[in-house]
Motif scaffolding. Structure first.
Motif, PDB file in Angstrom:
ATOM      1  N   CYS A  11      40.994  30.804  35.803  1.00 31.80           N
ATOM      2  CA  CYS A  11      41.233  31.883  36.767  1.00 31.80           C
ATOM      3  C   CYS A  11      39.930  32.641  37.026  1.00 31.80           C
ATOM      4  O   CYS A  11      39.178  32.917  36.093  1.00 31.80           O
ATOM      5  CB  CYS A  11      42.253  32.878  36.201  1.00 31.80           C
ATOM      6  N   PHE A  14      38.891  39.064  38.282  1.00 27.37           N
ATOM      7  CA  PHE A  14      39.578  39.841  39.322  1.00 27.37           C
ATOM      8  C   PHE A  14      38.901  41.188  39.501  1.00 27.37           C
ATOM      9  O   PHE A  14      38.645  41.901  38.533  1.00 27.37           O
ATOM     10  CB  PHE A  14      41.046  40.048  38.942  1.00 27.37           C
ATOM     11  N   ASP A  66      41.560  34.340  48.426  1.00 27.33           N
ATOM     12  CA  ASP A  66      41.532  35.463  47.483  1.00 27.33           C
ATOM     13  C   ASP A  66      42.231  35.145  46.159  1.00 27.33           C
ATOM     14  O   ASP A  66      42.538  36.055  45.401  1.00 27.33           O
ATOM     15  CB  ASP A  66      42.175  36.733  48.082  1.00 27.33           C
ATOM     16  N   TRP A  67      42.535  33.889  45.904  1.00 30.66           N
ATOM     17  CA  TRP A  67      43.288  33.493  44.707  1.00 30.66           C
ATOM     18  C   TRP A  67      44.604  34.255  44.625  1.00 30.66           C
ATOM     19  O   TRP A  67      45.129  34.528  43.558  1.00 30.66           O
ATOM     20  CB  TRP A  67      42.443  33.639  43.442  1.00 30.66           C
ATOM     21  N   THR A 139      47.267  38.234  38.295  1.00 29.86           N
ATOM     22  CA  THR A 139      45.950  37.782  38.759  1.00 29.86           C
ATOM     23  C   THR A 139      45.269  36.755  37.866  1.00 29.86           C
ATOM     24  O   THR A 139      44.379  36.059  38.329  1.00 29.86           O
ATOM     25  CB  THR A 139      45.005  38.986  38.944  1.00 29.86           C
ATOM     26  N   THR A 140      45.667  36.689  36.600  1.00 29.99           N
ATOM     27  CA  THR A 140      45.080  35.709  35.684  1.00 29.99           C
ATOM     28  C   THR A 140      46.138  35.204  34.719  1.00 29.99           C
ATOM     29  O   THR A 140      47.124  35.893  34.450  1.00 29.99           O
ATOM     30  CB  THR A 140      43.917  36.305  34.848  1.00 29.99           C
TER      31      THR A 140
END
Length: 162
Positions: A11, A14, A66-67, A139-140
């Motif tokens: 990942c 962020f 933007d993942w 986010t991860t």
């Protein structure tokens, strides 16, 4: 895109700044949709679903924007995930989102989700925002959150017109 080409193992790091307490305007923002099995809201096969989506994206020379991966907990047994992409992925369910969205970033253990949602609702109300549909963005993965020392979650909601 291989991990080597990405310059990170799994990942990406962020940056919360562009997402914290922001209003976002999306017009036909494109997502590929998939489903994750959950057991009392806890994702069971999230990693394998994300790998499957990554293979679809990579196999079609598309990019993840933007993942960004929105999660919608539809029941205690299912979570729909929406991965932002730059083009249609054949043989996949595609979704387009349009409207105004409100985002806030939270950091900590997932066990704090209830507290975060209560805070999010209060902050939205303070701003006069009426929530139409709420999504979570983890986010991860847990491994990368440990590596980076931060576990960010973004709550993003489609809102009714201000």
């Amino acid at each position: 895109m291989t991990a080597e080409a990405r310059n990170f193992e799994c990942c990406p790091p962020f940056d919360p700044a562009p997402w914290d307490d922001k209003l976002l305007e999306w017009k036909d923002k494109l997502f590929v949709k998939d489903k994750v099995f959950t057991l009392f809201f806890m994702p069971v096969n999230f990693g394998s679903v994300m790998k499957r989506l990554d293979r679809k994206v990579e196999g079609n020379a598309a990019k993840i924007l933007d993942w960004l991966c929105l999660s919608d907990h539809t029941s205690k047994w299912n979570m729909d995930v929406f991965l932002a992409v730059d083009k249609e992925i054949p043989s996949s369910e595609m979704v387009r989102l349009s409207g105004t969205f409100y985002s806030r970033v939270y950091e900590g253990n997932y066990s704090e989700t209830g507290k975060w949602c209560a805070d999010y609702g209060a902050k939205a109300a303070e701003r006069g925002i009426e929530i139409e549909k709420m999504y979570m963005w983890y986010t991860t993965c847990p491994k990368c959150a440990k590596k980076y020392g931060k576990n960010y979650t973004v709550i993003i909601s489609k809102i009714k017109s201000l």
